[in-house]
Design a protein around this motif. Structure first.
Motif, PDB file in Angstrom:
ATOM      1  N   VAL A 405      15.640   0.202 -11.061  1.00  0.00           N
ATOM      2  CA  VAL A 405      16.319  -1.030 -10.655  1.00  0.00           C
ATOM      3  C   VAL A 405      15.378  -2.227 -10.818  1.00  0.00           C
ATOM      4  O   VAL A 405      14.199  -2.163 -10.437  1.00  0.00           O
ATOM      5  N   PHE A 406      15.912  -3.315 -11.375  1.00  0.00           N
ATOM      6  CA  PHE A 406      15.152  -4.561 -11.513  1.00  0.00           C
ATOM      7  C   PHE A 406      15.624  -5.566 -10.456  1.00  0.00           C
ATOM      8  O   PHE A 406      16.831  -5.807 -10.309  1.00  0.00           O
ATOM      9  N   LYS A 407      14.650  -6.122  -9.765  1.00  0.00           N
ATOM     10  CA  LYS A 407      14.944  -7.103  -8.723  1.00  0.00           C
ATOM     11  C   LYS A 407      14.385  -8.463  -9.133  1.00  0.00           C
ATOM     12  O   LYS A 407      13.440  -8.551  -9.914  1.00  0.00           O
ATOM     13  N   PRO A 408      14.963  -9.527  -8.603  1.00  0.00           N
ATOM     14  CA  PRO A 408      14.496 -10.880  -8.978  1.00  0.00           C
ATOM     15  C   PRO A 408      13.028 -11.099  -8.607  1.00  0.00           C
ATOM     16  O   PRO A 408      12.544 -10.618  -7.580  1.00  0.00           O
ATOM     17  N   GLU A 409      12.345 -11.800  -9.512  1.00  0.00           N
ATOM     18  CA  GLU A 409      10.992 -12.248  -9.226  1.00  0.00           C
ATOM     19  C   GLU A 409      11.064 -13.586  -8.463  1.00  0.00           C
ATOM     20  O   GLU A 409      12.103 -14.248  -8.435  1.00  0.00           O
ATOM     21  N   ALA A 410       9.926 -13.976  -7.886  1.00  0.00           N
ATOM     22  CA  ALA A 410       9.896 -15.211  -7.088  1.00  0.00           C
ATOM     23  C   ALA A 410      10.233 -16.436  -7.914  1.00  0.00           C
ATOM     24  O   ALA A 410      10.814 -17.407  -7.403  1.00  0.00           O
ATOM     25  N   ASP A 411       9.883 -16.396  -9.234  1.00  0.00           N
ATOM     26  CA  ASP A 411      10.132 -17.576 -10.066  1.00  0.00           C
ATOM     27  C   ASP A 411      11.455 -17.504 -10.820  1.00  0.00           C
ATOM     28  O   ASP A 411      11.727 -18.344 -11.681  1.00  0.00           O
ATOM     29  N   GLN A 415      20.271 -18.292  -8.864  1.00  0.00           N
ATOM     30  CA  GLN A 415      21.656 -17.933  -9.193  1.00  0.00           C
ATOM     31  C   GLN A 415      21.731 -17.038 -10.421  1.00  0.00           C
ATOM     32  O   GLN A 415      22.642 -16.200 -10.527  1.00  0.00           O
ATOM     33  N   TYR A 416      20.769 -17.166 -11.338  1.00  0.00           N
ATOM     34  CA  TYR A 416      20.797 -16.399 -12.587  1.00  0.00           C
ATOM     35  C   TYR A 416      19.440 -15.711 -12.819  1.00  0.00           C
ATOM     36  O   TYR A 416      18.676 -16.104 -13.703  1.00  0.00           O
ATOM     37  N   PRO A 417      19.125 -14.688 -12.045  1.00  0.00           N
ATOM     38  CA  PRO A 417      17.844 -13.994 -12.229  1.00  0.00           C
ATOM     39  C   PRO A 417      17.838 -13.199 -13.539  1.00  0.00           C
ATOM     40  O   PRO A 417      18.872 -12.674 -13.980  1.00  0.00           O
TER      41      PRO A 417
END
Length: 640
Positions: A405-411, A415-417
């Motif tokens: 699973v890929f999760k959003p990075e801080a940067d 809305q569109y990770p």
């Protein structure tokens, strides 16, 4: 130990022979197994004794005299037993047959200067049949209306006229010939029935008509049917105006009466030439395209007038697999001569044999696949389904091993990770790259995925927008020995980025000829790379050396692969949605080009050089094609 066996003859019948029943009284129970073994031997002997067939016999005797009741010496008598038995009369005219198996037979009685007779006799058990015979003087004759029949392969019945003044017999020894009568008297007719010959050779046998010492032979020679053994399409060359053609091979010499095309885009009447001792027919086409198929009607006959008519489909491919669903990706397993294919609607991974094009395994997927690879490090399938996961499957069991699973990075954009994998590749060390995009926006990113460390994902130190850094990639390719990844950049860059799977370092390969990057094809046997740029194409070495350059308009879904045929160097097969080209970069030549079916995609060759593959998009299904590369062999065109 003490036991006693008392034997009583079965059925109360006295005398020797027969099967005996044994009554056994067990005195000591410890000997039960021994007694049981004795019983088994006894009953086995009884069974064998019962199964022995009993042959019963009788005898035949009598005298043979002339019209004046005088005995005739030297008369030959023959019984049609198997094998036949013969007897000859003595000076008293007597004859004798001993030990004749019980049954019904025909007895032939003949002597020169006497009219032959044939009598029916019934031999009964332990009885002697006395049969006295009277022969009329005269010379027997026997004639039949045919001596040789040349027949077609179909079943048939022929009436043979028999002319004789005596009794006669008919014998045949083949299971494909039967006669209406095995004997007769005087003038008569015998129907000979011949069964269909479904074999591949002419068969010959003889029907024997006999009257005493007179024999007449009817030889039957039956032909075999016309068969079309194979047919194939042979693509031509538009450059030299070599026509497309078809070759048909029959199992025997034939004469062609008609060859007609049933395709509305082809000429009705087609030119042809008979070859290979008239077993082969070479047919010219004017409308074929690579991957196409065309109906053809042919009518031929052989030397005996047998006709063969059939509508056949001439295929300008070697094999085709009809795939349920729409193909969007496939990978060849070079070491296994197999391929994995991904489809949507239905959503599947399909494993096929490239030898016989049979489906070996199917893995059902939970949603539509967008891309997949086989990881050379662990032999697992890494499948992208359009979500924020990499779905990992065991290609042998079909089970879903895990999901990464890929999760959003801080940067990432809130809305569109950039968490949606769209391309991926691994080296044999397990070190790989996964390309990521946004859902509903144009942002892209990439990460390292390391299977040697449990498929951990992280950002590489060279990921970025500065000098010596890489912000995005278009696609990931694997080099010939699986030690490096070759990456193309987005936005039309012609630079080929090389990632070492051991050092994890990048280097750039920049061609000296630049238009706009479209695709690359790594050679699977050496380090060369084919660069299919928008308006210029070439082979490039790792040191940047270029081959000759072609200038093909590569805007129409082009794909290409190397020829791995023995003796062919720097030969490229280039295919787009309209044309197939054989390109000889060593000699700066395109010796062959031809048209192809529309919407053919992803041309690839087998590592042994024998076959090429691509697929055609159709809805709702797809076709996966196989071609014998002999049709594209450079030697075929350099000789013309």
């Amino acid at each position: 130990m003490e036991y006693r066996i008392k034997m009583v003859q079965a059925n109360g019948v006295g005398g020797g022979g027969g099967c005996w029943s044994r009554l056994i009284r067990i005195v000591n129970m410890k000997d039960y197994l021994k007694i049981l073994w004795v019983l088994m031997v006894i009953f086995s002997a009884c069974k064998k004794e019962k199964e022995t067939p009993v042959v019963k016999f009788g005898s035949l005797t009598g005298k043979v005299v002339n019209e004046y009741d005088q005995p005739i010496e030297g008369v030959v008598l023959e019984l049609d037993t198997k094998p036949p038995k013969t007897s000859e009369t003595d000076p008293s005219g007597s004859y004798l047959f001993n030990r004749i198996p019980v049954g019904s037979y025909k007895l032939s009685v003949s002597k020169k200067a006497f009219i032959t007779q044939i009598r029916d006799v019934d031999i009964l058990e332990e009885e002697t049949l006395v049969l006295d015979l009277k022969l009329a003087s005269g010379n027997s004759y026997l004639e039949i209306s045919d001596s040789l029949l040349k027949m077609t392969s179909s079943d048939n019945t022929i009436d043979v006229q028999v002319s004789s003044n005596a009794a006669w017999t008919v014998k045949e020894s083949s299971d494909w010939i039967t006669v209406s009568s095995e004997s007769g008297q005087g003038n008569s007719e015998v129907s000979v029935k011949i069964l269909e010959n479904s074999g591949d050779t002419v068969r010959v046998d003889t029907v024997i008509f006999s009257c005493g010492e007179i024999t007449r032979l009817l030889v039957i020679n039956q032909d075999f049917p016309i068969r079309l053994l194979r047919w194939e399409g042979v693509i031509g060359d538009r450059k030299t105006d070599m026509p497309d053609s078809a070759y048909l091979l029959f199992n025997k010499p034939v004469t062609v009466m008609k060859v007609v095309s049933d395709n509305s885009y082809c000429n009705k009447e087609i030119d042809f030439q008979q070859v290979n001792d008239r077993k082969g027919v070479a047919v010219s086409f004017t409308c074929a395209v690579l991957g196409g198929e065309y109906p053809l009607n042919i009518l031929v006959y052989d030397v005996r007038g047998q006709r063969f008519q059939k509508q056949i489909w001439i295929h300008f491919y070697d094999d085709r697999l009809d795939v349920e669903g729409t193909i969007n990706c496939y990978h060849i397993l070079d070491d296994k001569n197999m391929a994995w294919i991904s489809t949507y609607s239905p959503n599947r991974l399909i494993k096929i044999s490239l030898d016989d094009f049979q489906i070996l395994k199917t893995i059902e997927l939970e949603s539509s696949p967008t891309y997949f690879v086989v990881n050379p490090y662990n032999d697992l399938l890494y499948v992208l389904l359009g979500d924020n996961k990499i779905h990992v499957y065991n290609q042998y069991t079909g089970s879903n091993v895990k999901n990464i699973v890929f999760k959003p990075e801080a940067d990432d954009h809130p809305q569109y990770p950039t968490i949606y994998p769209y391309n991926i590749g691994f080296t044999k060390s397990g070190y790989g790259i996964v390309l990521l995009c946004e859902d509903g926006a144009s942002g892209v990113d990439w990460k390292v995925i390391d299977s040697a460390k449990g498929d951990t994902t992280y950002r590489h130190k060279d990921r970025g927008n500065g000098p010596g850094e890489y912000s995005s990639f278009k696609r990931v390719y694997l080099n010939y020995d699986h030690s490096k990844l070759l990456l193309t950049e987005k936005y039309g860059s012609c630079t080929i980025v090389i990632l070492d799977g051991t050092t994890h370092e990048f280097e750039d390969l920049v061609p000296s000829s630049l238009t706009r990057g479209v695709f690359i094809t790594p050679n699977r046997k050496n380090s060369k790379i084919y660069a299919g740029q928008l308006y210029d194409q070439f082979i490039i070495d790792m040191d940047g050396t270029l081959s000759g350059i072609t200038y093909i308009d590569n805007r129409f879904g082009g794909s290409a692969d190397f020829s791995y045929r023995e003796g062919e160097k720097d030969i490229i097969y280039f295919c787009d949605q309209y044309y197939f080209r054989l390109i000889d970069y060593g000699n700066y030549d395109i010796p062959l080009w031809c048209y192809v079916l529309p919407d053919l995609r992803d041309f690839k060759t087998s590592i042994d050089g024998n076959y090429a593959f691509f697929y055609k998009l159709t809805y709702p299904g797809s076709y996966f094609y196989k071609f014998d590369t002999k049709a594209f062999a450079l030697s075929r065109f350099s000789e013309n």
